[in-house]
Scaffold this motif. Structure first.
Motif, PDB file in Angstrom:
ATOM      1  N   ARG A  97       0.846  -1.186   0.000  1.00 28.10           N
ATOM      2  CA  ARG A  97       0.000   0.000   0.000  1.00 28.10           C
ATOM      3  C   ARG A  97       0.882   1.236   0.000  1.00 28.10           C
ATOM      4  NH1 ARG A  97      -5.243  -1.256   1.348  1.00 28.10           N
ATOM      5  NH2 ARG A  97      -5.668   0.924   1.810  1.00 28.10           N
ATOM      6  N   SER A  98       0.605   2.183  -0.891  1.00 25.39           N
ATOM      7  CA  SER A  98       1.398   3.410  -0.989  1.00 25.39           C
ATOM      8  C   SER A  98       0.785   4.565  -0.225  1.00 25.39           C
ATOM      9  CB  SER A  98       1.576   3.793  -2.465  1.00 25.39           C
ATOM     10  OG  SER A  98       0.299   4.007  -3.070  1.00 25.39           O
ATOM     11  N   LYS A  99      -0.451   4.416   0.185  1.00 26.49           N
ATOM     12  CA  LYS A  99      -1.120   5.504   0.889  1.00 26.49           C
ATOM     13  C   LYS A  99      -0.500   5.711   2.272  1.00 26.49           C
ATOM     14  CE  LYS A  99      -5.527   4.796  -1.472  1.00 26.49           C
ATOM     15  NZ  LYS A  99      -6.963   4.468  -1.344  1.00 26.49           N
TER      16      LYS A  99
ATOM     17  N   GLY B  26       7.803   0.451   3.770  1.00 28.86           N
ATOM     18  CA  GLY B  26       7.712   1.493   2.756  1.00 28.86           C
ATOM     19  C   GLY B  26       6.573   2.470   2.924  1.00 28.86           C
ATOM     20  N   ARG B  27       5.761   2.307   3.963  1.00 29.83           N
ATOM     21  CA  ARG B  27       4.639   3.231   4.164  1.00 29.83           C
ATOM     22  C   ARG B  27       5.133   4.561   4.740  1.00 29.83           C
ATOM     23  NH1 ARG B  27      -0.332   0.610   4.719  1.00 29.83           N
ATOM     24  NH2 ARG B  27      -1.221   2.701   4.583  1.00 29.83           N
ATOM     25  N   SER B  28       4.512   5.638   4.354  1.00 33.92           N
ATOM     26  CA  SER B  28       4.798   6.963   4.896  1.00 33.92           C
ATOM     27  C   SER B  28       3.911   7.183   6.121  1.00 33.92           C
ATOM     28  CB  SER B  28       4.510   8.034   3.844  1.00 33.92           C
ATOM     29  OG  SER B  28       4.641   9.327   4.409  1.00 33.92           O
TER      30      SER B  28
END
Length: 474
Positions: free
Chosen positions: A2-4, A82-84
């Motif tokens: 997930r990039s969100k 990798g999540r922000s």
């Protein structure tokens, strides 16, 4: 993957506390005579100005805040994948940025400033403007988070307040619910320090010393006094814990107190302490003599002074502690309408001064064992140990001397047929006082000495034997 981004709320979610309440009590502790200032700031500019002014005047040690370890572990794993991570909070940006810097896992911070209180709908609007509708996942815990969850893709609920979980599930996007709260009953018992009510048994001492145990009206009055005094004391403990949050979190034992550890919400403590206080005084003035209410009021004022100022004054603190023990005996005397005798008052002051010094000695001993030189929030240093020990043992032995002189008093013969039997209590008390100090000297006194005595088998045997001696003397 997930990039969100994952957006995380602060108060009640990332930390088991509330920064606004934390900063408010930090301000009161630093500026007790300006207690009215936050009300003026709130009236003039609303919550945004209140939070800004508190951020300017109050300091919070973010390193000891009660963070939720389970949530932080999950967030750290998400960041590694990798999540922000984004911290979005209604707390002031000064505190929010300090917390983000301390944890080192957040990429962005949204927070309240002087012009906007970033809560509920305003937080939702800011996040939607930055990431778009359904462009982020959100982690929260309160009713103010419900509109944010509605705009989020996935919702994560952490230790929700009553009704929040149901409202969150109504959106149909709840991914996970984190529950890490301890048992409520245990938390309340520990917060109210019900075990400390043992000290209030001193209220019954005038009833026994005056031989009024067969007077049902006086016994009932003493029981009511015990309950009201306990409620008042619990109220004071809550207020003291709210004022001492930061110092308690730096203490190896006190950091486990529910308010310091975040097990009890600060707003609950903030609401509960005045409720208990008003209930205690209401019962006192309704069912007991006005003198008892006056003594209870004096106890509260003295305890408040101790919590805010006096406990930071060397030796003043232990004298006040001894006085607070003695006030319980004065309260018991007032509740049953008896007269306070010179002997009981003198014995109480000396014995309780010794016990207060035991308590301070134990704290200093623990501090020295941890390699610290000076106590936090106190005026003592490690080198004071020997002096405190000398003063404490002397005071304890003076209490025994007072008891010995009491045996020879003419008034004693009016209460006891065989007053000479009371002499047997003197060596018992000498033994108990000496043993208590030896235990403290060896580092074994990890609690209030009266509470310790109530749990210690040897101390209970000494108390039982002393009671038997006085009964035989009647």
């Amino acid at each position: 993957m997930r990039s969100k981004p994952i957006v995380v709320d602060l108060d009640g979610t990332l930390i088991r506390s509330d920064v606004l309440v934390e900063s408010g009590f930090a301000f009161l502790r630093a500026f007790p005579l300006r207690f009215y200032a936050p009300l003026l700031w709130l009236a003039r500019g609303g919550k945004a100005m209140l939070k800004t002014r508190l951020a300017e005047h109050a300091n919070i040690d973010v390193s000891v805040l009660p963070y939720d370890p389970e949530l932080i572990a999950w967030l750290s794993e998400a960041r590694e994948s990798g999540r922000s991570l984004v911290l979005a909070t209604a707390s002031h940006e000064r505190f929010a940025k300090g917390i983000a810097d301390h944890l080192g896992i957040f990429d962005t911070v949204f927070a309240t400033n002087e012009t906007i209180n970033l809560s509920a709908g305003k937080k939702r609007d800011a996040l939607v403007a930055e990431y778009g509708e359904k462009g982020f996942d959100y982690v929260g815990n309160s009713h103010d988070d419900v509109p944010v969850w509605q705009a989020a893709d996935c919702a994560y609920v952490v230790n929700p307040l009553p009704g929040v979980a149901r409202a969150a599930h109504g959106n149909g996007n709840v991914e996970r619910v984190f529950e890490s709260r301890p048992s409520t009953l245990r938390v309340w018992a520990k917060s109210l320090r019900l075990h400390q009510w043992l000290k209030n048994l001193l209220i019954f001492l005038p009833l026994l010393a005056g031989h009024f145990a067969d007077d049902s009206h006086r016994v009932l009055a003493a029981i009511i006094a015990f309950i009201t005094f306990g409620m008042c004391a619990s109220s004071v403990y809550l207020l003291n814990d709210l004022l001492d949050l930061e110092d308690d979190r730096h203490h190896p034992v006190k950091r486990k107190r529910p308010l310091a550890a975040g097990a009890m919400p600060l707003l609950v403590g903030l609401t509960l302490f005045p409720v208990l206080l008003f209930a205690a005084f209401g019962i006192a003035f309704a069912f007991l003599p006005w003198r008892f209410g006056a003594v209870l009021g004096g106890y509260y004022v003295l305890t408040l002074a101790y919590s805010t100022v006096l406990k930071r004054r060397v030796m003043v603190d232990v004298v006040v502690l001894a006085g607070l023990y003695t006030v319980r005996i004065v309260a018991g005397t007032a509740a049953i309408g008896a007269h306070l005798t010179f002997w009981l008052l003198a014995f109480s002051m000396f014995i309780f001064l010794s016990l207060a010094l035991v308590k301070r000695y134990a704290e200093l001993h623990s501090m020295k064992e941890r390699g610290l030189v000076k106590t936090r929030g106190r005026g003592y240093v490690a080198s004071d140990l020997s002096l405190i020990s000398s003063l404490g043992t002397s005071s304890g032995y003076l209490a025994v001397l007072v008891l010995a002189l009491y045996i020879q008093d003419r008034g004693t013969t009016a209460l006891y047929r065989h007053p000479q039997i009371i002499w047997l209590a003197c060596p018992l008390l000498l033994y108990w006082i000496s043993r208590t100090w030896i235990i403290a000297h060896r580092g074994g006194m990890d609690d209030d000495p009266i509470v310790f005595a109530a749990r210690d088998r040897t101390s209970l045997c000494v108390i039982t034997l002393c009671a038997l001696i006085f009964w035989l003397a009647i």
